[in-house]
Design a protein around this motif. Structure first.
Motif, PDB file in Angstrom:
ATOM      1  N   MET A   1      30.984  33.920  -7.278  1.00 59.43           N
ATOM      2  CA  MET A   1      30.251  34.168  -6.176  1.00 59.43           C
ATOM      3  C   MET A   1      28.968  34.447  -6.597  1.00 59.43           C
ATOM      4  SD  MET A   1      31.321  36.516  -2.899  1.00 59.43           S
ATOM      5  CE  MET A   1      30.360  36.826  -1.597  1.00 59.43           C
ATOM      6  N   VAL A   2      27.875  33.965  -5.844  1.00 58.23           N
ATOM      7  CA  VAL A   2      26.465  34.532  -5.910  1.00 58.23           C
ATOM      8  C   VAL A   2      26.341  36.025  -5.638  1.00 58.23           C
ATOM      9  CG1 VAL A   2      24.037  33.971  -5.747  1.00 58.23           C
ATOM     10  CG2 VAL A   2      25.391  32.195  -5.898  1.00 58.23           C
ATOM     11  N   GLY A   3      25.844  36.998  -6.325  1.00 56.76           N
ATOM     12  CA  GLY A   3      25.779  38.375  -5.945  1.00 56.76           C
ATOM     13  C   GLY A   3      24.325  38.739  -5.614  1.00 56.76           C
ATOM     14  N   SER A   4      23.252  37.945  -5.779  1.00 56.69           N
ATOM     15  CA  SER A   4      22.033  38.615  -5.468  1.00 56.69           C
ATOM     16  C   SER A   4      21.172  37.368  -5.078  1.00 56.69           C
ATOM     17  CB  SER A   4      21.507  39.413  -6.669  1.00 56.69           C
ATOM     18  OG  SER A   4      21.087  38.403  -7.767  1.00 56.69           O
ATOM     19  N   SER A   5      19.928  37.648  -4.422  1.00 55.19           N
ATOM     20  CA  SER A   5      18.826  36.622  -4.170  1.00 55.19           C
ATOM     21  C   SER A   5      18.315  36.119  -5.392  1.00 55.19           C
ATOM     22  CB  SER A   5      17.857  37.038  -3.139  1.00 55.19           C
ATOM     23  OG  SER A   5      17.190  38.242  -3.864  1.00 55.19           O
ATOM     24  N   HIS A   6      18.164  37.043  -6.350  1.00 62.20           N
ATOM     25  CA  HIS A   6      17.529  36.748  -7.849  1.00 62.20           C
ATOM     26  C   HIS A   6      18.316  35.492  -8.354  1.00 62.20           C
ATOM     27  CE1 HIS A   6      15.495  37.131 -11.576  1.00 62.20           C
ATOM     28  NE2 HIS A   6      16.709  36.906 -12.181  1.00 62.20           N
ATOM     29  N   GLU A   7      19.470  35.900  -8.343  1.00 73.47           N
ATOM     30  CA  GLU A   7      20.601  34.434  -8.980  1.00 73.47           C
ATOM     31  C   GLU A   7      20.329  33.441  -8.167  1.00 73.47           C
ATOM     32  OE1 GLU A   7      22.471  34.861 -12.015  1.00 73.47           O
ATOM     33  OE2 GLU A   7      21.142  36.247 -12.219  1.00 73.47           O
ATOM     34  N   ALA A   8      20.279  33.508  -6.807  1.00 77.21           N
ATOM     35  CA  ALA A   8      20.466  32.410  -5.789  1.00 77.21           C
ATOM     36  C   ALA A   8      19.370  31.497  -6.135  1.00 77.21           C
ATOM     37  CB  ALA A   8      20.766  32.751  -4.380  1.00 77.21           C
ATOM     38  N   MET A   9      18.063  32.250  -6.156  1.00 72.55           N
ATOM     39  CA  MET A   9      16.718  31.744  -6.107  1.00 72.55           C
ATOM     40  C   MET A   9      16.443  30.740  -7.122  1.00 72.55           C
ATOM     41  SD  MET A   9      15.125  32.325  -3.067  1.00 72.55           S
ATOM     42  CE  MET A   9      13.508  31.762  -3.716  1.00 72.55           C
ATOM     43  N   HIS A  10      17.302  30.989  -8.430  1.00 72.78           N
ATOM     44  CA  HIS A  10      17.060  30.015  -9.504  1.00 72.78           C
ATOM     45  C   HIS A  10      18.048  29.089  -9.956  1.00 72.78           C
ATOM     46  CE1 HIS A  10      19.457  31.950 -12.819  1.00 72.78           C
ATOM     47  NE2 HIS A  10      19.117  32.997 -12.162  1.00 72.78           N
ATOM     48  N   ARG A  11      19.434  29.670  -9.321  1.00 68.32           N
ATOM     49  CA  ARG A  11      20.618  28.737  -9.471  1.00 68.32           C
ATOM     50  C   ARG A  11      20.739  27.565  -8.706  1.00 68.32           C
ATOM     51  NH1 ARG A  11      25.693  32.575  -9.750  1.00 68.32           N
ATOM     52  NH2 ARG A  11      26.757  30.576  -9.641  1.00 68.32           N
ATOM     53  N   ILE A  12      19.955  27.623  -7.579  1.00 56.41           N
ATOM     54  CA  ILE A  12      19.941  26.369  -6.609  1.00 56.41           C
ATOM     55  C   ILE A  12      19.513  25.371  -7.562  1.00 56.41           C
ATOM     56  CG2 ILE A  12      17.533  26.824  -5.847  1.00 56.41           C
ATOM     57  CD1 ILE A  12      18.480  25.395  -3.251  1.00 56.41           C
ATOM     58  N   PHE A  13      18.532  25.279  -8.512  1.00 54.89           N
ATOM     59  CA  PHE A  13      17.934  24.432  -9.174  1.00 54.89           C
ATOM     60  C   PHE A  13      18.969  23.775 -10.315  1.00 54.89           C
ATOM     61  CE2 PHE A  13      14.395  26.763  -7.866  1.00 54.89           C
ATOM     62  CZ  PHE A  13      13.794  25.636  -6.996  1.00 54.89           C
ATOM     63  N   GLN A  14      19.977  24.700 -10.514  1.00 55.46           N
ATOM     64  CA  GLN A  14      21.232  24.119 -11.638  1.00 55.46           C
ATOM     65  C   GLN A  14      22.036  23.176 -10.758  1.00 55.46           C
ATOM     66  OE1 GLN A  14      22.909  27.875 -13.380  1.00 55.46           O
ATOM     67  NE2 GLN A  14      20.966  28.684 -13.907  1.00 55.46           N
ATOM     68  N   LYS A  15      22.137  23.846  -9.433  1.00 59.59           N
ATOM     69  CA  LYS A  15      22.930  22.884  -8.673  1.00 59.59           C
ATOM     70  C   LYS A  15      22.464  21.580  -8.236  1.00 59.59           C
ATOM     71  CE  LYS A  15      26.025  21.634  -5.581  1.00 59.59           C
ATOM     72  NZ  LYS A  15      27.426  21.101  -5.991  1.00 59.59           N
ATOM     73  N   ASP A  16      21.044  21.464  -8.091  1.00 65.02           N
ATOM     74  CA  ASP A  16      20.514  20.061  -8.019  1.00 65.02           C
ATOM     75  C   ASP A  16      19.088  20.223  -8.679  1.00 65.02           C
ATOM     76  OD1 ASP A  16      19.286  17.856  -7.008  1.00 65.02           O
ATOM     77  OD2 ASP A  16      19.741  18.382  -4.709  1.00 65.02           O
ATOM     78  N   PRO A  17      19.302  19.885  -9.884  1.00 65.36           N
ATOM     79  CA  PRO A  17      18.018  19.758 -10.605  1.00 65.36           C
ATOM     80  C   PRO A  17      16.852  18.890 -10.104  1.00 65.36           C
ATOM     81  CG  PRO A  17      19.879  19.511 -12.004  1.00 65.36           C
ATOM     82  CD  PRO A  17      20.435  19.337 -10.826  1.00 65.36           C
ATOM     83  N   ALA A  18      17.357  17.905  -9.367  1.00 70.05           N
ATOM     84  CA  ALA A  18      16.256  16.910  -8.767  1.00 70.05           C
ATOM     85  C   ALA A  18      15.367  17.592  -7.713  1.00 70.05           C
ATOM     86  CB  ALA A  18      16.763  15.638  -8.349  1.00 70.05           C
ATOM     87  N   LEU A  19      15.822  18.555  -7.084  1.00 72.33           N
ATOM     88  CA  LEU A  19      15.069  19.479  -6.166  1.00 72.33           C
ATOM     89  C   LEU A  19      13.903  19.964  -6.890  1.00 72.33           C
ATOM     90  CD1 LEU A  19      14.760  20.669  -3.435  1.00 72.33           C
ATOM     91  CD2 LEU A  19      16.306  22.748  -4.324  1.00 72.33           C
ATOM     92  N   LEU A  20      14.041  20.449  -8.193  1.00 69.48           N
ATOM     93  CA  LEU A  20      12.871  20.996  -8.874  1.00 69.48           C
ATOM     94  C   LEU A  20      11.847  19.963  -8.958  1.00 69.48           C
ATOM     95  CD1 LEU A  20      11.899  23.521  -9.902  1.00 69.48           C
ATOM     96  CD2 LEU A  20      13.139  22.993 -12.144  1.00 69.48           C
ATOM     97  N   THR A  21      12.146  19.073  -9.484  1.00 71.99           N
ATOM     98  CA  THR A  21      10.770  17.988  -9.526  1.00 71.99           C
ATOM     99  C   THR A  21      10.459  17.656  -8.131  1.00 71.99           C
ATOM    100  OG1 THR A  21      12.641  15.998  -9.671  1.00 71.99           O
ATOM    101  CG2 THR A  21      11.840  17.020 -11.795  1.00 71.99           C
ATOM    102  N   ARG A  22      11.356  17.548  -7.048  1.00 71.48           N
ATOM    103  CA  ARG A  22      10.692  17.193  -5.679  1.00 71.48           C
ATOM    104  C   ARG A  22       9.760  18.282  -5.431  1.00 71.48           C
ATOM    105  NH1 ARG A  22      16.030  15.835  -4.644  1.00 71.48           N
ATOM    106  NH2 ARG A  22      16.414  17.587  -3.281  1.00 71.48           N
ATOM    107  N   ALA A  23      10.035  19.492  -5.777  1.00 73.74           N
ATOM    108  CA  ALA A  23       9.243  20.673  -5.195  1.00 73.74           C
ATOM    109  C   ALA A  23       7.974  20.754  -6.071  1.00 73.74           C
ATOM    110  CB  ALA A  23       9.966  21.927  -5.533  1.00 73.74           C
TER     111      ALA A  23
END
Length: 296
Positions: A1-23
């Motif tokens: 379970m994600v415990g902080s906004s710090h973790e969530a803000m970068h782990r979303i790009f682990q979940k969907d790496p293509a989002l990073l290049t779209r951004a």
């Protein structure tokens, strides 16, 4: 379970790496080549010397132009130590892998975004030996996605929008659109995205709205976060929770509630009926439409 906004803000790009290049391409206008493959990499950049250095997320993107190393740093506030560590990360990664490193900083704070975007110059003033220019994703450039159809077109970007703008005036519309868009993807991915958003909602009112919506739709019913929400429900009483959830969703969506309708909801003791009304509260434009013609 994600415990902080710090973790969530970068782990979303682990979940969907293509989002990073779209951004990079769509939000920042960077002509980054289209990757055909991604690979997660070890974030530990420590050398033999006992100085620990870790990046938040590190991805290898394979493109027709060659491989790139995407370094994602989640930043909650300005930290002058990063002026030394960020150049080190890029230099170390280039030396070790001989791939072009790209630094992306993500933040929920506009002041932090402005700080992070400042070029880092090392060397003689006016003629630096090394210059680092971070790419920054924050409230001033991540789009506000408050339209259901737009959210459905790119659910991960809509998640990033909710994570970035979840504390502002647009929060109710953003969260409502995202909740509808999550119905279009698989439940496991939806459950992960629900966590990311929940971790980043610093505003307690917005977080409660999000939890009420997710409990109503039950996207993440088997997830640990759902257990926490259900635990709250058991403590407060299922009927009382159903009443509160129905009225709160209507209020957050800006749907007017008359005294008569409020009284009808507050005096209901049928748990199943309250669940039905809470689900309907997600979609109705008039509070009267909560009820069927036969009164249910």
């Amino acid at each position: 379970m994600v415990g902080s906004s710090h973790e969530a803000m970068h782990r979303i790009f682990q979940k969907d790496p293509a989002l990073l290049t779209r951004a990079l391409q769509q939000v920042l206008g960077v002509p980054f080549p289209e990757p055909y493959d991604f690979a997660g990499m070890n974030v530990d950049l420590t050398e033999i010397e006992p100085v620990e250095r870790r990046v938040d997320t590190l991805l290898r993107a394979e493109t027709d132009e060659g491989a790139y190393l995407l370094v994602v740093e989640s930043q909650g506030k300005p930290d002058e130590r990063k002026r030394g560590s960020w150049p080190y990360y890029l230099s170390y990664l280039y030396e070790k892998y001989r791939c072009e490193p790209v630094l992306i900083v993500v933040t929920q704070n506009s002041a932090t975004a402005r700080w992070a975007a400042e070029p880092i110059h090392l060397g003689v003033r006016g003629c630096p030996s090394l210059t680092v220019r971070p790419f920054v994703l924050g409230p001033d450039n991540v789009p506000v996605i408050a339209d259901e159809r737009e959210a459905e077109r790119d659910v991960p970007l809509a998640v990033l929008s909710a994570m970035t703008h979840g504390r502002g005036r647009e929060a109710p519309a953003i969260l409502e659109s995202l909740a509808a868009a999550l119905r279009t993807i698989d439940r496991d991915s939806a459950a992960v995205f629900v966590q990311f958003v929940d971790s980043c909602l610093a505003d307690s009112r917005a977080r409660q709205m999000w939890r009420d919506m997710m409990t109503t739709i039950q996207y993440f019913w088997r997830h640990p976060l759902a257990e926490e929400v259900r635990g709250q429900g058991r403590e407060e009483g299922r009927v009382e929770k159903g009443v509160e959830m129905t009225l709160n969703i209507l209020e957050w969506r800006g749907v007017p509630v008359s005294d008569a309708i409020r009284h009808r909801v507050e005096t209901c003791t049928d748990e199943d009926l309250l669940k039905l009304w809470a689900r309907r509260a997600m979609d109705v434009s008039r509070a009267e439409d909560l009820f069927d013609a036969d009164g249910s």
